[in-house]
Write a protein that holds these residues in place. Structure first.
Motif, mmCIF file in Angstrom:
data_model
loop_
_atom_site.group_PDB
_atom_site.id
_atom_site.type_symbol
_atom_site.label_atom_id
_atom_site.label_comp_id
_atom_site.label_asym_id
_atom_site.label_seq_id
_atom_site.Cartn_x
_atom_site.Cartn_y
_atom_site.Cartn_z
ATOM 1 N N MET A 1 -5.763 -33.009 0.454
ATOM 2 C CA MET A 1 -7.037 -33.155 -0.268
ATOM 3 C C MET A 1 -7.020 -32.342 -1.540
ATOM 4 O O MET A 1 -6.666 -31.162 -1.535
ATOM 5 C CB MET A 1 -8.160 -32.561 0.573
ATOM 6 N N ALA A 204 -22.446 -44.055 3.492
ATOM 7 C CA ALA A 204 -22.632 -44.661 4.814
ATOM 8 C C ALA A 204 -21.663 -45.821 5.007
ATOM 9 O O ALA A 204 -21.091 -46.012 6.079
ATOM 10 C CB ALA A 204 -24.071 -45.149 4.964
ATOM 11 N N GLY A 207 -18.251 -45.082 6.266
ATOM 12 C CA GLY A 207 -18.110 -44.616 7.631
ATOM 13 C C GLY A 207 -18.544 -43.186 7.840
ATOM 14 O O GLY A 207 -18.252 -42.586 8.865
ATOM 15 N N ALA B 56 -25.747 -52.482 6.441
ATOM 16 C CA ALA B 56 -26.681 -51.724 5.603
ATOM 17 C C ALA B 56 -28.098 -52.277 5.761
ATOM 18 O O ALA B 56 -29.068 -51.564 5.571
ATOM 19 C CB ALA B 56 -26.257 -51.770 4.140
ATOM 20 N N SER B 76 -23.938 -48.955 9.515
ATOM 21 C CA SER B 76 -22.758 -49.336 8.743
ATOM 22 C C SER B 76 -21.513 -48.525 9.103
ATOM 23 O O SER B 76 -20.404 -49.046 9.058
ATOM 24 C CB SER B 76 -23.046 -49.262 7.253
ATOM 25 N N HIS B 77 -21.688 -47.245 9.479
ATOM 26 C CA HIS B 77 -20.465 -46.487 9.776
ATOM 27 C C HIS B 77 -19.780 -46.987 11.041
ATOM 28 O O HIS B 77 -18.581 -46.787 11.222
ATOM 29 C CB HIS B 77 -20.721 -44.966 9.800
ATOM 30 N N MET B 80 -17.956 -50.450 10.037
ATOM 31 C CA MET B 80 -16.670 -50.274 9.363
ATOM 32 C C MET B 80 -15.597 -49.791 10.329
ATOM 33 O O MET B 80 -14.428 -50.105 10.167
ATOM 34 C CB MET B 80 -16.807 -49.409 8.117
ATOM 35 N N ARG B 81 -16.002 -49.075 11.373
ATOM 36 C CA ARG B 81 -15.015 -48.672 12.376
ATOM 37 C C ARG B 81 -14.476 -49.870 13.161
ATOM 38 O O ARG B 81 -13.411 -49.822 13.746
ATOM 39 C CB ARG B 81 -15.623 -47.655 13.346
ATOM 40 N N LEU B 86 -17.081 -53.215 3.411
ATOM 41 C CA LEU B 86 -17.710 -53.794 2.223
ATOM 42 C C LEU B 86 -17.327 -52.990 0.983
ATOM 43 O O LEU B 86 -17.408 -51.775 0.984
ATOM 44 C CB LEU B 86 -19.237 -53.776 2.389
ATOM 45 N N PRO B 88 -18.942 -52.578 -2.280
ATOM 46 C CA PRO B 88 -20.247 -53.007 -2.780
ATOM 47 C C PRO B 88 -20.219 -53.404 -4.246
ATOM 48 O O PRO B 88 -19.326 -53.025 -5.002
ATOM 49 C CB PRO B 88 -21.144 -51.786 -2.567
ATOM 50 N N MET B 104 -9.345 -40.792 -0.557
ATOM 51 C CA MET B 104 -9.365 -40.056 0.715
ATOM 52 C C MET B 104 -10.638 -40.364 1.502
ATOM 53 O O MET B 104 -10.610 -40.496 2.715
ATOM 54 C CB MET B 104 -9.337 -38.549 0.453
ATOM 55 N N MET B 105 -11.741 -40.449 0.775
ATOM 56 C CA MET B 105 -13.006 -40.712 1.458
ATOM 57 C C MET B 105 -13.002 -42.091 2.088
ATOM 58 O O MET B 105 -13.686 -42.316 3.079
ATOM 59 C CB MET B 105 -14.183 -40.597 0.482
ATOM 60 N N GLY B 106 -12.230 -43.005 1.517
ATOM 61 C CA GLY B 106 -12.121 -44.328 2.122
ATOM 62 C C GLY B 106 -11.517 -44.264 3.506
ATOM 63 O O GLY B 106 -11.871 -45.025 4.399
ATOM 64 N N TYR B 108 -11.956 -41.998 5.640
ATOM 65 C CA TYR B 108 -12.721 -40.945 6.287
ATOM 66 C C TYR B 108 -12.634 -40.984 7.803
ATOM 67 O O TYR B 108 -12.602 -39.966 8.469
ATOM 68 C CB TYR B 108 -14.182 -41.071 5.867
ATOM 69 N N LYS B 109 -12.578 -42.201 8.364
ATOM 70 C CA LYS B 109 -12.574 -42.314 9.827
ATOM 71 C C LYS B 109 -11.220 -41.924 10.413
ATOM 72 O O LYS B 109 -11.090 -41.720 11.611
ATOM 73 C CB LYS B 109 -12.929 -43.743 10.235
ATOM 74 N N GLU B 110 -10.207 -41.839 9.542
ATOM 75 C CA GLU B 110 -8.848 -41.562 10.024
ATOM 76 C C GLU B 110 -8.621 -40.056 10.125
ATOM 77 O O GLU B 110 -8.760 -39.341 9.138
ATOM 78 C CB GLU B 110 -7.844 -42.193 9.046
ATOM 79 N N ASN B 111 -8.263 -39.579 11.320
ATOM 80 C CA ASN B 111 -8.080 -38.140 11.495
ATOM 81 C C ASN B 111 -6.655 -37.679 11.238
ATOM 82 O O ASN B 111 -6.415 -36.517 10.945
ATOM 83 C CB ASN B 111 -8.483 -37.715 12.910
ATOM 84 N N ARG B 153 -10.188 -48.062 -2.293
ATOM 85 C CA ARG B 153 -10.897 -47.198 -1.353
ATOM 86 C C ARG B 153 -11.271 -47.988 -0.098
ATOM 87 O O ARG B 153 -11.173 -47.486 1.021
ATOM 88 C CB ARG B 153 -12.155 -46.631 -2.013
#
Lengths: 328, 242
Positions: A1, A204, A207, B56, B76-77, B80-81, B86, B88, B104-106, B108-111, B153
């Protein structure tokens, strides 16, 4: 990051250590009046850092944080009167703090559900109203002794004067707030909150559980502010509605943050130091003038330097570096 | 997986903003590994459809099924999981964050850090332009580049269905071409795309199947090439530049 998980540079650690050592030695070198000033910088600068946990990342600016401040002071103060008088004051303070944390937690959760769905200015107004409602309740019902006020037990520690003692308690809270803020900023929650601040709907969509993150930040901020209220109440020794439910506290937290630089650790602290010295030392004899000055500074900062002094410093630094590298 | 339930299926979706009806019994489907276009003029309900799919907005009536599971009414979260992402309208990138942080924020769900790094590398290969400027603020990009960032993203979330809302809006023609080429390539990788567009010609050339939305209702549907030749579509959406 890039921005979030980078290592904290050694220079920052070094500077923090030097500042901390200085902060620990100060109360043994300053006059009581100067220690009192330093106390306020620690308490309100620290609380501005706590305010930022929600307001610094997102556009949810609470204009009513004095609600939690007053809640903490009243909860601990009223509880102290109910506790067994033979308990030591330190124990009363500890129990009062735990009680205030619990109460602030419940209050923040209860208020969060309706107000955190309000965006922007509506959230600000709702928080303002929440603080007013709590203040009115403490004044209206006799059980709270808000109008007449009530005393709190005096905390004494051998070897320290009262101002020194509370200086160290405020310092402890100050450090806690900074630690929590830095942890939050570097966590996934902080990343999520930063995105919420830029565009909540898009966040949102990516995710990010926006509701949950806003709630976490709000509750943390509220609880730490309530602890500030507990300590402040004990340091005064006598509180009433007028001394802890104060709109100027709410506004000052925002002012310090704006002046110093929102989203940074040092910003609110520098802002608090500047404003407190300015209003209490430079304008100490012109009591009526300081609120006017506060307003003027806030307006000037919003227009001239929306990122605060830290933002100005960073800009100057970038320009100097740019010049050194031969860029325009 | 049985054939009729794979992919995205909308059935009888109604939606209203307050009292104003925006969608009226919209039904459409996007099979796996395909491009489906949703056309329509301003205010026809295209973006509303996109938002309803992405969670949304919550539909008043109707069902949304993705790969056999209902996703209607999920936040929506969670949508997307499940693999529906989307991008937008209006290329909503985080302007004050770097390009890399946006990407990176795209994810986000990936750990798993290693997985994020791999996805990042993959996207930089697809979008070399973004790699060059990865440490710059996203706000400094041109409109077309921001659109690419928004798509990249979206891809970071490893969607199985990518919903693109007006990717060509307000972008210079040369970059529009580039974006459409990219869309083609994405589908070749096995993803499906719901392409929501006003740019009817380019979308119809690309899409296997297309729907035309008008005042919240699907008024026409058919294979892309077939619609391209349709007289009504030509008059209403392709204009006189033929």
């Amino acid at each position: 990051m890039d921005a979030f998980n980078g290592r904290i540079p050694a220079g920052i650690w070094g500077l923090s250590a030097v500042l901390l050592a200085a902060a620990v030695m100060l109360p043994f070198m300053l006059s009581p009046f100067q220690i009192r000033l330093a106390q306020q910088i620690l308490l309100f600068g620290g609380m501005a850092v706590a305010w930022q946990m929600l307001g610094g990342f997102t556009n949810y600016w609470s204009f009513g944080h004095t609600a939690f401040f007053g809640l903490g002071a009243f909860a601990a103060g009223l509880l102290a009167q109910q506790l067994d008088p033979s308990l030591s004051v330190a124990v009363k303070l500890a129990i009062g703090t735990v009680f205030a944390i619990g109460l602030a937690l419940v209050a923040a959760l209860a208020i969060a559900i309706p107000v955190l769905n309000l965006r922007g200015i509506y959230f600000a107004i709702a928080m303002l109203a929440f603080a007013e409602i709590l203040a009115e309740i403490t004044k209206t019902f006799d059980a709270f002794h808000g109008t007449s006020g009530f005393p709190l037990p005096a905390l004494l520690v051998p070897g320290l004067t009262k101002v020194q003692l509370f200086y160290f308690l405020f310092l402890l809270l100050f450090l806690t707030n900074i630690a929590v803020f830095v942890w939050l900023r570097r966590s996934r929650i902080g990343m999520g909150l930063t995105c919420i601040g830029q565009d909540e709907d898009t966040a949102a969509m990516l995710g990010i559980p926006t509701e949950r993150y806003k709630l976490v930040a709000f509750v943390l901020s509220a609880v730490l502010t309530a602890i500030g209220g507990v300590l402040y109440g004990y340091s005064l020794g006598f509180i009433s509605t007028g001394s802890v439910f104060r709109i100027d506290i709410s506004l000052n937290l925002i002012l310090y943050t704006m002046l110093g630089g929102i989203g940074t650790v040092a910003g609110p602290i520098i802002g608090a130091a500047l404003m407190i010295v300015l209003t209490q030392v430079v304008l100490g004899n012109l009591l009526d003038l300081h609120m006017m000055l506060t307003g003027a500074v806030l307006i000037a900062m919003v227009i001239l330097a929306p990122k605060g002094l830290m933002g100005l410093a960073r800009k100057a630094w970038d320009r100097r570096r740019g010049a050194a590298e031969g860029r325009p | 997986m049985s054939a009729p339930t794979a992919g995205l299926v909308l059935e009888g979706i109604d939606f209203a903003y307050g009292g104003a009806r925006a969608l009226n019994g919209v039904s459409l489907s996007v099979p796996p590994a395909s491009i489906v276009a949703l056309l329509g003029s301003n205010g026809a309900g295209k973006s509303t459809t996109a938002k309803v799919i992405a969670g949304a907005l919550r539909p008043v009536r109707g069902t949304i099924v993705f790969d056999g599971q209902s996703i209607a009414g999920l936040p929506s979260h969670q949508v997307m999981r499940r693999g529906v992402v989307l991008v937008p309208e209006g290329r909503l990138v985080f302007a004050q964050m770097t390009i890399q942080d946006n990407l990176m924020m795209g994810a986000y769900k990936e750990n798993r850090r290693s997985r994020v790094a791999a996805l990042l590398e993959q996207n930089y290969t697809t979008f070399p332009r973004l790699k060059e400027r990865r440490h710059q603020l996203a706000g400094s990009l041109s409109g077309g580049e921001q659109q690419m960032l928004a798509i990249a993203r979206g891809l970071m979330a490893e969607p199985r269905l990518l919903v693109l809302d007006e990717p060509s809006l307000g972008i210079m023609p040369k970059l529009v071409q580039e974006i459409f080429v990219l869309i083609r390539r994405i589908v070749d990788n096995g993803m499906s795309i719901l392409l929501i567009e006003q740019n009817a010609r380019a979308s119809l050339e690309l899409a296997g199947y297309a729907y035309v939305l008008e005042k919240g209702q699907i008024i026409l549907q058919g294979e892309g090439r077939q619609l391209l030749a349709d007289e009504f579509v030509q008059n209403a959406y392709l204009g006189t530049d033929t």
